[in-house]
Design a protein around this motif. Structure first.
Motif, PDB file in Angstrom:
ATOM      1  N   ASP A   9       0.800  -1.223   0.000  1.00 49.38           N
ATOM      2  CA  ASP A   9       0.000   0.000   0.000  1.00 49.38           C
ATOM      3  C   ASP A   9       0.835   1.277   0.000  1.00 49.38           C
ATOM      4  OD1 ASP A   9      -2.543  -1.242  -0.040  1.00 49.38           O
ATOM      5  OD2 ASP A   9      -2.350  -1.713   2.081  1.00 49.38           O
ATOM      6  N   ASP A  10       2.153   1.141  -0.152  1.00 54.06           N
ATOM      7  CA  ASP A  10       3.034   2.312  -0.182  1.00 54.06           C
ATOM      8  C   ASP A  10       2.763   3.098  -1.462  1.00 54.06           C
ATOM      9  OD1 ASP A  10       5.042   4.186  -0.116  1.00 54.06           O
ATOM     10  OD2 ASP A  10       6.642   2.770   0.348  1.00 54.06           O
ATOM     11  N   GLU A  11       2.444   4.385  -1.329  1.00 52.88           N
ATOM     12  CA  GLU A  11       2.145   5.218  -2.492  1.00 52.88           C
ATOM     13  C   GLU A  11       3.360   6.004  -2.985  1.00 52.88           C
ATOM     14  OE1 GLU A  11      -1.361   7.559  -2.067  1.00 52.88           O
ATOM     15  OE2 GLU A  11      -2.596   5.873  -1.432  1.00 52.88           O
ATOM     16  N   THR A 210      -4.170  -5.728  -8.248  1.00 52.56           N
ATOM     17  CA  THR A 210      -4.432  -5.379  -6.858  1.00 52.56           C
ATOM     18  C   THR A 210      -4.362  -6.631  -5.982  1.00 52.56           C
ATOM     19  OG1 THR A 210      -5.824  -3.523  -7.518  1.00 52.56           O
ATOM     20  CG2 THR A 210      -6.087  -4.325  -5.279  1.00 52.56           C
ATOM     21  N   MET A 215      -2.686  -5.486  -2.379  1.00 50.25           N
ATOM     22  CA  MET A 215      -3.071  -4.130  -2.018  1.00 50.25           C
ATOM     23  C   MET A 215      -4.454  -4.142  -1.382  1.00 50.25           C
ATOM     24  SD  MET A 215      -1.822  -2.340  -5.550  1.00 50.25           S
ATOM     25  CE  MET A 215      -0.102  -2.427  -6.047  1.00 50.25           C
ATOM     26  N   SER A 216      -4.724  -3.142  -0.554  1.00 51.84           N
ATOM     27  CA  SER A 216      -5.990  -3.123   0.171  1.00 51.84           C
ATOM     28  C   SER A 216      -7.116  -2.479  -0.637  1.00 51.84           C
ATOM     29  CB  SER A 216      -5.829  -2.400   1.506  1.00 51.84           C
ATOM     30  OG  SER A 216      -5.458  -1.050   1.300  1.00 51.84           O
ATOM     31  N   ASN A 217      -6.784  -1.747  -1.720  1.00 49.21           N
ATOM     32  CA  ASN A 217      -7.831  -1.090  -2.488  1.00 49.21           C
ATOM     33  C   ASN A 217      -7.284  -0.642  -3.836  1.00 49.21           C
ATOM     34  OD1 ASN A 217     -10.379   0.072  -3.061  1.00 49.21           O
ATOM     35  ND2 ASN A 217     -10.633   0.599  -0.913  1.00 49.21           N
ATOM     36  N   ARG A 219      -5.905   1.944  -5.742  1.00 52.39           N
ATOM     37  CA  ARG A 219      -5.277   3.263  -5.674  1.00 52.39           C
ATOM     38  C   ARG A 219      -4.095   3.265  -6.627  1.00 52.39           C
ATOM     39  NH1 ARG A 219      -5.153   1.935  -0.632  1.00 52.39           N
ATOM     40  NH2 ARG A 219      -2.928   2.258  -0.434  1.00 52.39           N
ATOM     41  N   ALA A 222      -0.528   3.493  -5.393  1.00 51.13           N
ATOM     42  CA  ALA A 222       0.019   2.275  -4.805  1.00 51.13           C
ATOM     43  C   ALA A 222       0.355   1.246  -5.872  1.00 51.13           C
ATOM     44  CB  ALA A 222      -0.960   1.685  -3.798  1.00 51.13           C
TER      45      ALA A 222
END
Length: 242
Positions: A9-11, A210, A215-217, A219, A222
């Motif tokens: 999830d790191d953007e 994803t 990943m959680s969503n 984005r 991310a």
């Protein structure tokens, strides 16, 4: 499973530029050129969809599945016009490009955890500089392809001391459409020079990538991996030789 992200999830995840090698090459297809008044009408219409979305509460807040349709990237503001659903794993974004000279900031070289299809559209007084760490494959069908984009090489800015990386560039001219197929994990960089530029981008792996990256969503930031810690000034991407 073949993941690419270290932290799902790191953007703002940055990978090592020194050892990075592209696993494939970007393909580009020059598609069409228009009179200035036609291209301006198209670009403005699409850019205004993004601008309207960014001023609308329903597009700037998570929906029932947690998806925020209006987002911001380094290259510009975006709006997810079509989202993935069960049985159809793609989504589609419109991007209203920033003018790099107006902000004095260039977007960073980056790659994605899934493949991309990108249609770049320019209006009057605007060009897009497209860059990669590998050469582009340009589709040129005699009698059909309307133009061949100008290409040149320079040194990628911001590399560590003693490290040289060649940057391969091509230019989307004014009032033009150019398609680009970006394989998963291949470096690229977009920067608009001028006020009238839009991207129409399709992400055919959105749900799959994803899941693959845990990943959680949904984005986009991310799903992006950068190859530079900091953004450079406009002087490093707004210069177009020739």
């Amino acid at each position: 499973m073949d993941t690419m992200k270290h932290q799902p999830d790191d953007e703002n995840e940055v990978h090592d530029l020194v050892t990075f090698e592209d696993p494939d090459l970007n393909r580009v297809t020059p598609l069409a050129q228009f009179p200035a008044e036609v291209s301006l009408a198209i670009v403005e219409k699409l850019a205004n969809i993004v601008r309207q979305a960014h001023g609308t509460e329903s597009a700037t807040r998570p929906d029932e599945d947690g998806i925020v349709r209006a987002q911001s990237f380094e290259e510009g503001n975006v709006y997810m016009t079509e989202r993935p659903f069960e049985g159809y794993f793609a989504d589609r974004y419109l991007m209203d490009f920033y003018d790099v000279e107006e902000r004095d900031i260039c977007s960073r070289m980056h790659l994605h955890t899934g493949l991309r299809f990108v249609r770049m559209m320019t209006g009057p007084d605007t060009r897009i500089r497209v860059s990669s760490l590998s050469p582009f494959i340009v589709c040129d069908v005699p009698g059909v392809t309307p133009f061949v984009p100008r290409a040149f090489e320079d040194a990628l800015p911001g590399t560590p001391p003693g490290v040289h990386r060649t940057r391969y560039n091509l230019v989307v001219p004014e009032n033009s459409w150019l398609d680009m197929q970006v394989p998963r994990g291949v470096s690229h960089q977009f920067n608009a020079i001028g006020p009238n530029a839009v991207i129409d981008s399709v992400h055919p792996e959105e749900s799959i990538e994803t899941f693959r990256e845990s990943m959680s969503n949904y984005r986009m930031m991310a799903q992006t991996v950068f190859l530079a810690e900091e953004k450079e000034s406009a002087g490093t991407c707004a210069t177009l030789p020739g």
